[in-house]
Write a protein that holds these residues in place. Sequence first.
Motif, PDB file in Angstrom:
ATOM      1  N   TRP A 123       0.826  -1.201   0.000  1.00 16.11           N
ATOM      2  CA  TRP A 123       0.000   0.000   0.000  1.00 16.11           C
ATOM      3  C   TRP A 123       0.864   1.256   0.000  1.00 16.11           C
ATOM      4  CZ3 TRP A 123      -3.714   2.658  -1.441  1.00 16.11           C
ATOM      5  CH2 TRP A 123      -4.228   3.750  -0.748  1.00 16.11           C
ATOM      6  N   ARG A 124       1.901   1.271   0.845  1.00 19.22           N
ATOM      7  CA  ARG A 124       2.796   2.434   0.877  1.00 19.22           C
ATOM      8  C   ARG A 124       3.506   2.619  -0.465  1.00 19.22           C
ATOM      9  NH1 ARG A 124       4.443  -0.032   5.985  1.00 19.22           N
ATOM     10  NH2 ARG A 124       3.303   0.976   7.700  1.00 19.22           N
ATOM     11  N   GLU A 125       3.918   1.507  -1.076  1.00 15.35           N
ATOM     12  CA  GLU A 125       4.624   1.588  -2.358  1.00 15.35           C
ATOM     13  C   GLU A 125       3.701   2.089  -3.464  1.00 15.35           C
ATOM     14  OE1 GLU A 125       7.825   1.434  -4.945  1.00 15.35           O
ATOM     15  OE2 GLU A 125       7.728   1.363  -2.755  1.00 15.35           O
ATOM     16  N   LEU A 126       2.443   1.672  -3.412  1.00 13.16           N
ATOM     17  CA  LEU A 126       1.477   2.145  -4.402  1.00 13.16           C
ATOM     18  C   LEU A 126       1.276   3.656  -4.291  1.00 13.16           C
ATOM     19  CD1 LEU A 126      -1.253  -0.646  -4.275  1.00 13.16           C
ATOM     20  CD2 LEU A 126       0.119  -0.032  -6.265  1.00 13.16           C
ATOM     21  N   VAL A 127       1.115   4.140  -3.070  1.00 15.60           N
ATOM     22  CA  VAL A 127       0.911   5.579  -2.877  1.00 15.60           C
ATOM     23  C   VAL A 127       2.157   6.350  -3.299  1.00 15.60           C
ATOM     24  CG1 VAL A 127       0.503   7.395  -1.173  1.00 15.60           C
ATOM     25  CG2 VAL A 127      -0.806   5.265  -1.066  1.00 15.60           C
ATOM     26  N   ARG A 128       3.324   5.853  -2.917  1.00 13.05           N
ATOM     27  CA  ARG A 128       4.578   6.514  -3.302  1.00 13.05           C
ATOM     28  C   ARG A 128       4.704   6.569  -4.829  1.00 13.05           C
ATOM     29  NH1 ARG A 128       9.783   4.716  -4.478  1.00 13.05           N
ATOM     30  NH2 ARG A 128      11.425   6.238  -4.043  1.00 13.05           N
ATOM     31  N   SER A 129       4.387   5.452  -5.494  1.00 11.88           N
ATOM     32  CA  SER A 129       4.483   5.399  -6.957  1.00 11.88           C
ATOM     33  C   SER A 129       3.514   6.384  -7.606  1.00 11.88           C
ATOM     34  CB  SER A 129       4.192   3.981  -7.453  1.00 11.88           C
ATOM     35  OG  SER A 129       5.159   3.079  -6.968  1.00 11.88           O
ATOM     36  N   ARG A 130       2.292   6.460  -7.066  1.00  9.48           N
ATOM     37  CA  ARG A 130       1.313   7.383  -7.626  1.00  9.48           C
ATOM     38  C   ARG A 130       1.773   8.833  -7.479  1.00  9.48           C
ATOM     39  NH1 ARG A 130      -4.853   6.453  -6.332  1.00  9.48           N
ATOM     40  NH2 ARG A 130      -4.968   7.771  -8.188  1.00  9.48           N
ATOM     41  N   CYS A 131       2.305   9.157  -6.323  1.00  5.65           N
ATOM     42  CA  CYS A 131       2.772  10.528  -6.109  1.00  5.65           C
ATOM     43  C   CYS A 131       3.890  10.884  -7.095  1.00  5.65           C
ATOM     44  CB  CYS A 131       3.252  10.709  -4.671  1.00  5.65           C
ATOM     45  SG  CYS A 131       1.913  10.744  -3.455  1.00  5.65           S
ATOM     46  N   LEU A 132       4.827   9.971  -7.293  1.00  7.10           N
ATOM     47  CA  LEU A 132       5.945  10.239  -8.194  1.00  7.10           C
ATOM     48  C   LEU A 132       5.485  10.367  -9.644  1.00  7.10           C
ATOM     49  CD1 LEU A 132       8.639   7.792  -6.737  1.00  7.10           C
ATOM     50  CD2 LEU A 132       8.707  10.293  -6.658  1.00  7.10           C
ATOM     51  N   ILE A 133       4.710   9.387 -10.106  1.00 10.96           N
ATOM     52  CA  ILE A 133       4.311   9.360 -11.510  1.00 10.96           C
ATOM     53  C   ILE A 133       3.272  10.431 -11.822  1.00 10.96           C
ATOM     54  CG2 ILE A 133       3.246   7.979 -13.332  1.00 10.96           C
ATOM     55  CD1 ILE A 133       6.052   7.096 -12.583  1.00 10.96           C
ATOM     56  N   GLU A 134       2.261  10.567 -10.961  1.00  8.13           N
ATOM     57  CA  GLU A 134       1.196  11.511 -11.267  1.00  8.13           C
ATOM     58  C   GLU A 134       1.648  12.960 -11.111  1.00  8.13           C
ATOM     59  OE1 GLU A 134      -2.780  10.777 -10.029  1.00  8.13           O
ATOM     60  OE2 GLU A 134      -2.531   8.595 -10.091  1.00  8.13           O
ATOM     61  N   ALA A 135       2.641  13.207 -10.265  1.00  2.00           N
ATOM     62  CA  ALA A 135       3.196  14.563 -10.179  1.00  2.00           C
ATOM     63  C   ALA A 135       3.799  14.962 -11.528  1.00  2.00           C
ATOM     64  CB  ALA A 135       4.253  14.633  -9.080  1.00  2.00           C
ATOM     65  N   CYS A 136       4.555  14.055 -12.126  1.00  4.82           N
ATOM     66  CA  CYS A 136       5.141  14.322 -13.451  1.00  4.82           C
ATOM     67  C   CYS A 136       4.052  14.451 -14.508  1.00  4.82           C
ATOM     68  CB  CYS A 136       6.103  13.205 -13.827  1.00  4.82           C
ATOM     69  SG  CYS A 136       7.580  13.094 -12.795  1.00  4.82           S
ATOM     70  N   ALA A 137       3.071  13.540 -14.466  1.00  5.40           N
ATOM     71  CA  ALA A 137       1.998  13.565 -15.461  1.00  5.40           C
ATOM     72  C   ALA A 137       1.163  14.839 -15.342  1.00  5.40           C
ATOM     73  CB  ALA A 137       1.109  12.334 -15.304  1.00  5.40           C
ATOM     74  N   LEU A 138       0.907  15.286 -14.117  1.00 10.63           N
ATOM     75  CA  LEU A 138       0.095  16.490 -13.931  1.00 10.63           C
ATOM     76  C   LEU A 138       0.841  17.726 -14.431  1.00 10.63           C
ATOM     77  CD1 LEU A 138      -2.513  17.721 -12.914  1.00 10.63           C
ATOM     78  CD2 LEU A 138      -1.500  17.872 -10.620  1.00 10.63           C
ATOM     79  N   ARG A 139       2.131  17.811 -14.150  1.00  7.77           N
ATOM     80  CA  ARG A 139       2.913  18.938 -14.676  1.00  7.77           C
ATOM     81  C   ARG A 139       2.862  18.972 -16.206  1.00  7.77           C
ATOM     82  NH1 ARG A 139       6.589  17.482 -10.322  1.00  7.77           N
ATOM     83  NH2 ARG A 139       6.664  19.198  -8.791  1.00  7.77           N
ATOM     84  N   GLU A 140       3.000  17.799 -16.804  1.00  3.38           N
ATOM     85  CA  GLU A 140       2.962  17.714 -18.266  1.00  3.38           C
ATOM     86  C   GLU A 140       1.578  18.084 -18.791  1.00  3.38           C
ATOM     87  OE1 GLU A 140       4.917  16.872 -21.954  1.00  3.38           O
ATOM     88  OE2 GLU A 140       5.663  17.160 -19.906  1.00  3.38           O
ATOM     89  N   ALA A 141       0.548  17.591 -18.119  1.00  2.00           N
ATOM     90  CA  ALA A 141      -0.821  17.901 -18.537  1.00  2.00           C
ATOM     91  C   ALA A 141      -1.085  19.401 -18.474  1.00  2.00           C
ATOM     92  CB  ALA A 141      -1.818  17.153 -17.662  1.00  2.00           C
ATOM     93  N   MET A 142      -0.606  20.046 -17.416  1.00  3.87           N
ATOM     94  CA  MET A 142      -0.839  21.482 -17.258  1.00  3.87           C
ATOM     95  C   MET A 142      -0.057  22.303 -18.273  1.00  3.87           C
ATOM     96  SD  MET A 142      -1.124  21.799 -13.080  1.00  3.87           S
ATOM     97  CE  MET A 142      -1.626  23.526 -13.109  1.00  3.87           C
ATOM     98  N   SER A 143       1.073  21.768 -18.720  1.00  4.54           N
ATOM     99  CA  SER A 143       1.843  22.480 -19.756  1.00  4.54           C
ATOM    100  C   SER A 143       1.186  22.354 -21.121  1.00  4.54           C
ATOM    101  CB  SER A 143       3.281  21.944 -19.815  1.00  4.54           C
ATOM    102  OG  SER A 143       3.327  20.652 -20.393  1.00  4.54           O
ATOM    103  N   ASN A 144       0.305  21.340 -21.273  1.00  2.00           N
ATOM    104  CA  ASN A 144      -0.396  21.126 -22.541  1.00  2.00           C
ATOM    105  C   ASN A 144      -1.863  21.545 -22.446  1.00  2.00           C
ATOM    106  OD1 ASN A 144       1.906  19.897 -23.659  1.00  2.00           O
ATOM    107  ND2 ASN A 144       1.345  17.912 -22.794  1.00  2.00           N
ATOM    108  N   ARG A 145      -2.182  22.409 -21.530  1.00  2.00           N
ATOM    109  CA  ARG A 145      -3.574  22.745 -21.236  1.00  2.00           C
ATOM    110  C   ARG A 145      -4.320  23.251 -22.475  1.00  2.00           C
ATOM    111  NH1 ARG A 145      -3.144  25.106 -16.583  1.00  2.00           N
ATOM    112  NH2 ARG A 145      -5.336  25.720 -16.535  1.00  2.00           N
TER     113      ARG A 145
END
Length: 232
Positions: free
Chosen positions: A88-110
Amino acid sequence: MTDTKASGRMQAGGKTTAASTVFAALRREILSGALPPGSRLRIDHLCQTYGVTINPVREALNRLTAEQLVVLEDQRGFSVAPVSHDEWRELVRSRCLIEACALREAMSNRTPVWEEGIVLSLYRLSRTARFLDVENRVPNPDWELHHHAFHHALLASCNSRIILDFCEEMRERSDRYRRIAALSPTGPRLTQSEHKEIADAVVGGEVEEAVKLLCAHYQRTLGVVEAHFERK
């Protein structure tokens, strides 16, 4: 991989295979918590339940084993994979790492369409009850669909199908833990204000604030689920 993808695997001629039907049904039951961790999956019982022969059931179970949702043990057969604090901890850690990058990219392509998708998905989520029966903790499937759609909408314009598919997989595996904890009389917490804060920061172009709020959202869920399992 969503149930739509799972059930969409076709034979030549366009017919869904029996194995795919069983796979999608079992996967949905496991991820929703309807089949609790550790539940035995007896092949003869599954054959009767789904009205199929042994081979499709074995194929479905093997596919679920490959996804780590089912385990096969010598002398014991198949069972629903257990849950653990470490996973569970690894899943949350992975989501934070990957989705932080994905969200930054998404916002740059708004785009206006992307922003409208976030606003619409938040509206639908806010208008949907979390439970069909709060007292008995009966989940509302529509809320789960809208919750999923909201988190997908945030990342939709990152322009990487590979990243979106990986985020989808992590979300579904995380949802298994969240849904199990949601059945507890002490959970879940109210999250609608958090969703609105995230959406406001994203649509407002506040990149670092949006990333911080999204990760904090997952970290708070981490604490709630861990507390649930510690009480058991």
